[in-house]
Design a protein around this motif. Structure first.
Motif, mmCIF file in Angstrom:
data_model
loop_
_atom_site.group_PDB
_atom_site.id
_atom_site.type_symbol
_atom_site.label_atom_id
_atom_site.label_comp_id
_atom_site.label_asym_id
_atom_site.label_seq_id
_atom_site.Cartn_x
_atom_site.Cartn_y
_atom_site.Cartn_z
ATOM 1 N N VAL A 69 9.998 -16.280 7.753
ATOM 2 C CA VAL A 69 10.284 -15.050 7.009
ATOM 3 C C VAL A 69 9.645 -13.885 7.736
ATOM 4 C CG1 VAL A 69 10.005 -13.880 4.787
ATOM 5 C CG2 VAL A 69 10.330 -16.360 4.857
ATOM 6 N N LYS A 70 10.463 -12.867 7.954
ATOM 7 C CA LYS A 70 9.974 -11.690 8.667
ATOM 8 C C LYS A 70 9.147 -10.837 7.709
ATOM 9 C CE LYS A 70 11.723 -8.214 11.836
ATOM 10 N NZ LYS A 70 12.915 -7.530 12.326
ATOM 11 N N LYS A 71 7.976 -10.445 8.155
ATOM 12 C CA LYS A 71 7.116 -9.612 7.311
ATOM 13 C C LYS A 71 7.728 -8.216 7.191
ATOM 14 C CE LYS A 71 2.781 -11.926 8.324
ATOM 15 N NZ LYS A 71 1.437 -11.779 8.890
ATOM 16 N N PRO A 72 7.622 -7.629 6.006
ATOM 17 C CA PRO A 72 8.196 -6.290 5.832
ATOM 18 C C PRO A 72 7.408 -5.236 6.635
ATOM 19 C CG PRO A 72 6.999 -6.944 3.870
ATOM 20 C CD PRO A 72 7.027 -8.140 4.776
ATOM 21 N N ASN A 73 8.144 -4.282 7.144
ATOM 22 C CA ASN A 73 7.529 -3.202 7.918
ATOM 23 C C ASN A 73 7.009 -2.145 6.935
ATOM 24 O OD1 ASN A 73 6.713 -1.633 9.984
ATOM 25 N ND2 ASN A 73 8.758 -0.956 10.603
ATOM 26 N N ILE A 74 5.701 -2.078 6.771
ATOM 27 C CA ILE A 74 5.094 -1.180 5.781
ATOM 28 C C ILE A 74 4.550 0.063 6.490
ATOM 29 C CG2 ILE A 74 3.294 -0.964 4.042
ATOM 30 C CD1 ILE A 74 3.519 -4.065 3.814
ATOM 31 N N THR A 75 5.003 1.236 5.987
ATOM 32 C CA THR A 75 4.573 2.489 6.609
ATOM 33 C C THR A 75 3.748 3.349 5.661
ATOM 34 O OG1 THR A 75 6.724 3.422 5.984
ATOM 35 C CG2 THR A 75 6.496 2.584 8.229
ATOM 36 N N SER A 76 3.808 3.034 4.360
ATOM 37 C CA SER A 76 3.056 3.870 3.411
ATOM 38 C C SER A 76 2.262 2.998 2.447
ATOM 39 C CB SER A 76 4.008 4.776 2.633
ATOM 40 O OG SER A 76 4.820 3.982 1.788
ATOM 41 N N ALA A 77 1.314 3.610 1.740
ATOM 42 C CA ALA A 77 0.470 2.901 0.782
ATOM 43 C C ALA A 77 1.300 2.416 -0.405
ATOM 44 C CB ALA A 77 -0.648 3.815 0.306
ATOM 45 N N LYS A 78 2.305 3.187 -0.769
ATOM 46 C CA LYS A 78 3.166 2.834 -1.900
ATOM 47 C C LYS A 78 3.924 1.529 -1.602
ATOM 48 C CE LYS A 78 5.942 5.495 -5.127
ATOM 49 N NZ LYS A 78 6.784 6.666 -5.289
ATOM 50 N N LYS A 79 4.439 1.441 -0.388
ATOM 51 C CA LYS A 79 5.158 0.235 0.029
ATOM 52 C C LYS A 79 4.208 -0.955 0.126
ATOM 53 C CE LYS A 79 9.055 2.178 2.601
ATOM 54 N NZ LYS A 79 9.658 2.299 3.933
ATOM 55 N N ALA A 80 2.970 -0.701 0.557
ATOM 56 C CA ALA A 80 1.975 -1.774 0.675
ATOM 57 C C ALA A 80 1.660 -2.351 -0.691
ATOM 58 C CB ALA A 80 0.709 -1.240 1.330
ATOM 59 N N ARG A 81 1.495 -1.482 -1.677
ATOM 60 C CA ARG A 81 1.192 -1.918 -3.039
ATOM 61 C C ARG A 81 2.348 -2.768 -3.579
ATOM 62 N NH1 ARG A 81 1.036 2.746 -6.114
ATOM 63 N NH2 ARG A 81 -0.700 3.451 -4.856
ATOM 64 N N ALA A 82 3.550 -2.328 -3.377
ATOM 65 C CA ALA A 82 4.742 -3.040 -3.844
ATOM 66 C C ALA A 82 4.854 -4.397 -3.148
ATOM 67 C CB ALA A 82 5.989 -2.219 -3.586
ATOM 68 N N SER A 83 4.538 -4.408 -1.879
ATOM 69 C CA SER A 83 4.590 -5.641 -1.113
ATOM 70 C C SER A 83 3.567 -6.660 -1.622
ATOM 71 C CB SER A 83 4.345 -5.348 0.354
ATOM 72 O OG SER A 83 4.237 -6.536 1.090
ATOM 73 N N LEU A 84 2.346 -6.180 -1.898
ATOM 74 C CA LEU A 84 1.297 -7.073 -2.411
ATOM 75 C C LEU A 84 1.660 -7.631 -3.774
ATOM 76 C CD1 LEU A 84 -1.924 -5.184 -1.262
ATOM 77 C CD2 LEU A 84 -1.108 -7.381 -0.444
ATOM 78 N N LYS A 85 2.271 -6.778 -4.626
ATOM 79 C CA LYS A 85 2.702 -7.220 -5.959
ATOM 80 C C LYS A 85 3.761 -8.337 -5.819
ATOM 81 C CE LYS A 85 1.895 -3.292 -9.003
ATOM 82 N NZ LYS A 85 2.532 -2.264 -9.829
ATOM 83 N N ALA A 86 4.683 -8.136 -4.898
ATOM 84 C CA ALA A 86 5.744 -9.124 -4.686
ATOM 85 C C ALA A 86 5.159 -10.450 -4.213
ATOM 86 C CB ALA A 86 6.749 -8.577 -3.687
ATOM 87 N N ALA A 88 2.095 -11.514 -4.812
ATOM 88 C CA ALA A 88 1.328 -12.096 -5.898
ATOM 89 C C ALA A 88 2.238 -12.837 -6.886
ATOM 90 C CB ALA A 88 0.539 -11.003 -6.635
ATOM 91 N N LYS A 89 3.454 -12.320 -7.071
ATOM 92 C CA LYS A 89 4.395 -12.963 -7.995
ATOM 93 C C LYS A 89 4.843 -14.323 -7.467
ATOM 94 C CE LYS A 89 6.342 -8.866 -10.198
ATOM 95 N NZ LYS A 89 7.538 -8.021 -10.337
ATOM 96 N N LYS A 90 4.928 -14.448 -6.136
ATOM 97 C CA LYS A 90 5.357 -15.706 -5.537
ATOM 98 C C LYS A 90 4.269 -16.721 -5.700
ATOM 99 C CE LYS A 90 8.481 -13.938 -2.018
ATOM 100 N NZ LYS A 90 8.739 -13.786 -0.607
#
Length: 90
Positions: A69-86, A88-90
């Motif tokens: 699985v390719k890691k998402p390309n995160i450029t902002s803090a908002k995207k990082a937070r969303a990525s971490l939440k996703a 955590a759900k897994k």
């Protein structure tokens, strides 16, 4: 003379050495040999099927492997937070 031949035939029959006895033994052996041949044939077909199933099984196993699985390309803090939440759900 005939009685002597009958007596010898009787003794050989008891011992299992007469012509009739040997023919019966040969017939039994032939039957057993036929069965052995059939079993060997069946065993060979089963081995062939087993080998083909094994190769198919390996092919399926290889196909089931997941791609990395390719890691998402995160450029902002908002995207990082969303990525971490996703994550955590897994």
């Amino acid at each position: 003379m005939k009685s002597l031949a009958k007596l010898i035939g009787l003794i050989l029959g008891i011992l299992g050495l007469s012509a009739k006895a040997t023919a019966a033994k040969k017939a039994k052996v032939k039957k057993i040999d036929k069965k052995v041949k059939q079993i060997k044939k069946a065993k060979a077909t089963v081995q062939k099927r087993k080998a083909s199933v094994q190769t198919k099984k390996i092919a399926v196993k290889k196909a089931q492997k997941k791609k990395p699985v390719k890691k998402p390309n995160i450029t902002s803090a908002k995207k990082a937070r969303a990525s971490l939440k996703a994550r955590a759900k897994k």
